[in-house]
Design an enzyme around this catalytic site. Structure first.
Site, PDB file in Angstrom:
ATOM      1  N   HIS A 194      39.538 -22.837  93.484  1.00  0.00           N
ATOM      2  CA  HIS A 194      40.515 -22.713  92.383  1.00  0.00           C
ATOM      3  C   HIS A 194      41.669 -23.660  92.697  1.00  0.00           C
ATOM      4  O   HIS A 194      41.466 -24.869  92.857  1.00  0.00           O
ATOM      5  CB  HIS A 194      40.915 -21.232  92.298  1.00  0.00           C
ATOM      6  CG  HIS A 194      41.657 -20.809  91.074  1.00  0.00           C
ATOM      7  ND1 HIS A 194      41.897 -21.636  90.009  1.00  0.00           N
ATOM      8  CD2 HIS A 194      42.247 -19.610  90.754  1.00  0.00           C
ATOM      9  CE1 HIS A 194      42.589 -20.968  89.074  1.00  0.00           C
ATOM     10  NE2 HIS A 194      42.813 -19.734  89.516  1.00  0.00           N
ATOM     11  N   ASP A 246      42.677 -31.381  89.567  1.00  0.00           N
ATOM     12  CA  ASP A 246      43.140 -31.262  90.946  1.00  0.00           C
ATOM     13  C   ASP A 246      42.823 -32.493  91.777  1.00  0.00           C
ATOM     14  O   ASP A 246      43.487 -32.757  92.780  1.00  0.00           O
ATOM     15  CB  ASP A 246      42.525 -30.019  91.604  1.00  0.00           C
ATOM     16  CG  ASP A 246      43.171 -28.773  91.064  1.00  0.00           C
ATOM     17  OD1 ASP A 246      44.379 -28.835  90.771  1.00  0.00           O
ATOM     18  OD2 ASP A 246      42.485 -27.755  90.905  1.00  0.00           O
ATOM     19  N   HIS A 270      33.890 -28.335  86.888  1.00  0.00           N
ATOM     20  CA  HIS A 270      34.721 -27.273  86.323  1.00  0.00           C
ATOM     21  C   HIS A 270      33.822 -26.257  85.639  1.00  0.00           C
ATOM     22  O   HIS A 270      32.834 -26.630  85.021  1.00  0.00           O
ATOM     23  CB  HIS A 270      35.726 -27.839  85.309  1.00  0.00           C
ATOM     24  CG  HIS A 270      36.837 -26.885  85.013  1.00  0.00           C
ATOM     25  ND1 HIS A 270      36.730 -25.914  84.045  1.00  0.00           N
ATOM     26  CD2 HIS A 270      38.052 -26.740  85.578  1.00  0.00           C
ATOM     27  CE1 HIS A 270      37.849 -25.208  84.034  1.00  0.00           C
ATOM     28  NE2 HIS A 270      38.660 -25.681  84.946  1.00  0.00           N
TER      29      HIS A 270
HETATM   30  N1  CMC Z   1      29.964 -31.240  94.177  1.00  0.00           N
HETATM   31  C1  CMC Z   1      28.617 -31.236  94.163  1.00  0.00           C
HETATM   32  N2  CMC Z   1      27.858 -30.484  93.338  1.00  0.00           N
HETATM   33  C2  CMC Z   1      28.515 -29.665  92.507  1.00  0.00           C
HETATM   34  C3  CMC Z   1      29.928 -29.592  92.462  1.00  0.00           C
HETATM   35  C4  CMC Z   1      30.659 -30.421  93.340  1.00  0.00           C
HETATM   36  N3  CMC Z   1      31.984 -30.389  93.343  1.00  0.00           N
HETATM   37  N4  CMC Z   1      30.310 -28.689  91.538  1.00  0.00           N
HETATM   38  C5  CMC Z   1      29.195 -28.193  90.993  1.00  0.00           C
HETATM   39  N5  CMC Z   1      28.095 -28.791  91.575  1.00  0.00           N
HETATM   40  C6  CMC Z   1      26.686 -28.582  91.196  1.00  0.00           C
HETATM   41  C7  CMC Z   1      26.140 -27.261  91.680  1.00  0.00           C
HETATM   42  O1  CMC Z   1      25.564 -27.381  92.963  1.00  0.00           O
HETATM   43  C8  CMC Z   1      25.140 -26.959  90.606  1.00  0.00           C
HETATM   44  O2  CMC Z   1      24.011 -27.782  90.821  1.00  0.00           O
HETATM   45  P1  CMC Z   1      22.522 -27.230  90.412  1.00  0.00           P
HETATM   46  O3  CMC Z   1      22.571 -26.976  88.935  1.00  0.00           O
HETATM   47  O4  CMC Z   1      21.612 -28.343  90.814  1.00  0.00           O
HETATM   48  O5  CMC Z   1      22.321 -25.975  91.222  1.00  0.00           O
HETATM   49  C9  CMC Z   1      25.806 -27.460  89.327  1.00  0.00           C
HETATM   50  O6  CMC Z   1      26.665 -28.526  89.773  1.00  0.00           O
HETATM   51  C10 CMC Z   1      26.623 -26.414  88.578  1.00  0.00           C
HETATM   52  O7  CMC Z   1      27.553 -25.843  89.484  1.00  0.00           O
HETATM   53  P2  CMC Z   1      28.032 -24.320  89.486  1.00  0.00           P
HETATM   54  O8  CMC Z   1      28.309 -23.902  90.892  1.00  0.00           O
HETATM   55  O9  CMC Z   1      27.106 -23.499  88.673  1.00  0.00           O
HETATM   56  O10 CMC Z   1      29.390 -24.447  88.708  1.00  0.00           O
HETATM   57  P3  CMC Z   1      30.512 -23.339  88.631  1.00  0.00           P
HETATM   58  O11 CMC Z   1      30.962 -23.327  87.238  1.00  0.00           O
HETATM   59  O12 CMC Z   1      30.093 -22.031  89.229  1.00  0.00           O
HETATM   60  O13 CMC Z   1      31.654 -23.928  89.604  1.00  0.00           O
HETATM   61  C11 CMC Z   1      33.534 -25.116  90.393  1.00  0.00           C
HETATM   62  C12 CMC Z   1      32.754 -24.634  89.153  1.00  0.00           C
HETATM   63  C13 CMC Z   1      34.852 -25.745  89.942  1.00  0.00           C
HETATM   64  C14 CMC Z   1      33.865 -23.913  91.301  1.00  0.00           C
HETATM   65  C15 CMC Z   1      32.643 -26.148  91.147  1.00  0.00           C
HETATM   66  O14 CMC Z   1      32.389 -27.261  90.329  1.00  0.00           O
HETATM   67  C16 CMC Z   1      33.279 -26.592  92.474  1.00  0.00           C
HETATM   68  O15 CMC Z   1      33.101 -25.922  93.495  1.00  0.00           O
HETATM   69  N6  CMC Z   1      34.035 -27.739  92.472  1.00  0.00           N
HETATM   70  C17 CMC Z   1      34.744 -28.183  93.621  1.00  0.00           C
HETATM   71  C18 CMC Z   1      36.040 -27.401  93.793  1.00  0.00           C
HETATM   72  C19 CMC Z   1      37.081 -27.780  92.756  1.00  0.00           C
HETATM   73  O16 CMC Z   1      37.359 -28.959  92.535  1.00  0.00           O
HETATM   74  N7  CMC Z   1      37.718 -26.754  92.150  1.00  0.00           N
HETATM   75  C20 CMC Z   1      38.806 -26.955  91.174  1.00  0.00           C
HETATM   76  C21 CMC Z   1      38.450 -26.521  89.804  1.00  0.00           C
HETATM   77  S1  CMC Z   1      39.601 -27.088  88.598  1.00  0.00           S
HETATM   78  C22 CMC Z   1      41.082 -26.294  88.889  1.00  0.00           C
HETATM   79  C23 CMC Z   1      41.081 -24.826  88.746  1.00  0.00           C
HETATM   80  O17 CMC Z   1      40.582 -24.287  87.742  1.00  0.00           O
HETATM   81  O18 CMC Z   1      41.617 -24.183  89.623  1.00  0.00           O
END
Ligand code: CMC
Length: 395
Positions: free
Chosen positions: A228, A330, A270
């Site tokens: 987050h 971010d 995201h």
């Molecule tokens: N790097 C590599 N792969 C990723 C990433 C990443 N940063 N984010 C998502 N994926 C992949 C994930 O492995 C999955 O792949 P597959 O479909 O092959 O299994 C696919 O993309 C979908 O990911 P998800 O985990 O289902 O997505 P989510 O909606 O649960 O997670 C997130 C969203 C923001 C937690 C995630 O993208 C992440 O961990 N990003 C890095 C941390 C980050 O930058 N967070 C800030 C978010 S924006 C500010 C805020 O809201 O606070």
């Protein structure tokens, strides 16, 4: 499942109805009270945006002036609150301090705190928005062992924060106007984002009629995590790791794609935005402007160059493109804060400062809703079936 819907991560559950923020993740739209974020970023100030989020309408000139002076009148904190800082280790993470001190406000400001009274809720908002920059700046000053600075009424909200961070009692402080503008913009972009994890936490804690300062402290705690608000700090730590490792950028990108490795590219992806994050689009330009003007001998040059290369690699990579994993807000705010000389462990604190108005506006909306009830999610029980207690002597 009978009566319940099983929805881990609340991917498809609306926990409330709200008039405050509209998001369309597919189209990359974000609006506060119906105003597109692009227009607010271009024309508004952070305090005007705070007024809008809380009250629902843009202020008239007179309303804005009153609001700004209400905030200005409240930016000091109780002197006894300083003692809290002395109790923290110097190397404490400022988010840990933020959590504690924000929650502690409930021990100092419990007059006018009937959560069912509209005026009292507005007082809570004014107190929080006014005091959070002071609390945040002091968490940094404590770590540095520097004297605490008090806000200066001649300065704007954002300028004041930079002054309380970097000013000195014996030297006139002049903030770089480009930094003040960029900072105010970042605050606007982070001010609210509908029912994200920290806002939902504030609503859930507030739904028990808890004191608003306590509810906001719960929001600070939730924001801290790297998935987050902690992502802006995690972005820079990742860039440090990339540089220190001496390995190629591509090898890190490959690692992020490898499902056997939990490593992810911080600052990418995201939950809601499956098109480009509109906030990232706005901030990206500011980021590139600031980097263009960066002195050649800046200590951050290598890291910032690496960030821009990473942006390029990820934007052109099939894995990231096919999953709509774009750089998020971010990614850029982390890079801008670094270029502005803000210490790394303060990045998430700044996010918390910006989001305070979102949290308290959402809380206010919920408390003013006659139909709101205590939040109480159910579960899908996966444990043991009923069984008999076994006496200790028989185990
Ligand atoms: N790097 C590599 N792969 C990723 C990433 C990443 N940063 N984010 C998502 N994926 C992949 C994930 O492995 C999955 O792949 P597959 O479909 O092959 O299994 C696919 O993309 C979908 O990911 P998800 O985990 O289902 O997505 P989510 O909606 O649960 O997670 C997130 C969203 C923001 C937690 C995630 O993208 C992440 O961990 N990003 C890095 C941390 C980050 O930058 N967070 C800030 C978010 S924006 C500010 C805020 O809201 O606070």
């Amino acid at each position: 499942l009978g009566f319940f819907t099983y929805d881990p991560g609340f991917v498809s559950t609306a926990s409330c109805s709200s008039d405050i923020t509209y998001m369309d993740g597919e189209k990359g739209i974000l609006e506060y009270r119906g105003y597109p974020i692009e227009q607010l970023a271009h024309s508004s100030s952070y305090l005007e945006t705070c007024y809008l989020l809380f009250h629902g309408e843009l202020p008239t000139p007179e309303q804005l002036e009153n609001f700004e002076s209400e905030i200005d009148n409240r930016n000091m904190v109780h002197e006894a609150l300083k003692n809290f800082y002395n109790g923290f280790r110097r190397d404490a993470h400022p988010m840990a301090i933020m959590m504690g001190v924000t929650g502690a406000l409930s021990a100092f400001y419990h007059d006018h705190m009937d959560v069912h009274n509209k005026e009292d809720r507005e007082t809570a908002m004014l107190r929080l928005v006014a005091k959070i920059p002071t609390i945040a700046a002091w968490s940094y000053r404590h770590a540095k062992g520097l004297p605490f600075m008090y806000a200066d009424s001649s300065m704007s909200y954002s300028e004041n924060f930079l002054y309380m961070m970097f000013g000195s009692p014996n030297k006139k402080y002049v903030a770089d106007p480009v930094h003040v503008k960029a900072f105010d913009l970042i605050l606007i972009l982070h001010a609210d984002h509908e029912q994200n994890a920290s806002t939902s936490t504030v609503r859930l804690s507030g739904s028990s009629e808890a004191n608003p300062f306590a509810a906001v402290a719960a929001g600070v705690a939730t924001l801290w995590g790297p998935s987050h608000g902690g992502a802006n700090e995690a972005v820079i730590r990742m860039l440090e790791d990339i540089i220190k490792s001496g390995k190629t950028l591509e090898s890190f990108v490959d690692r992020a794609k490898d499902k056997s490795d939990r490593f992810r590219l911080m600052g990418f992806g995201h939950r809601v935005y499956k098109a480009y994050d509109p906030r990232a689009r706005i901030i990206r330009e500011v980021c590139h402007d600031i980097l263009r003007d960066l002195p050649a001998d800046s200590p951050y040059k290598e890291m910032l160059d690496t960030a821009m290369k990473l942006e390029e690699v990820a934007l052109n990579d099939e894995y990231f493109k096919s999953r709509n994993l774009y750089p998020n807000v971010d990614f850029y705010s982390g890079v801008i804060f670094l270029a502005m000389g803000i210490p790394l462990n303060m990045f998430t604190v700044l996010f918390a400062m910006a989001r305070t108005i979102g949290w308290i506006s959402q809380w206010n909306e919920m408390m003013g809703d006659e139909e709101s009830r205590i939040g109480r999610p159910r579960q899908l029980y996966t444990g043991k079936e009923t069984r008999e207690y076994v006496e200790m002597s028989d185990r």
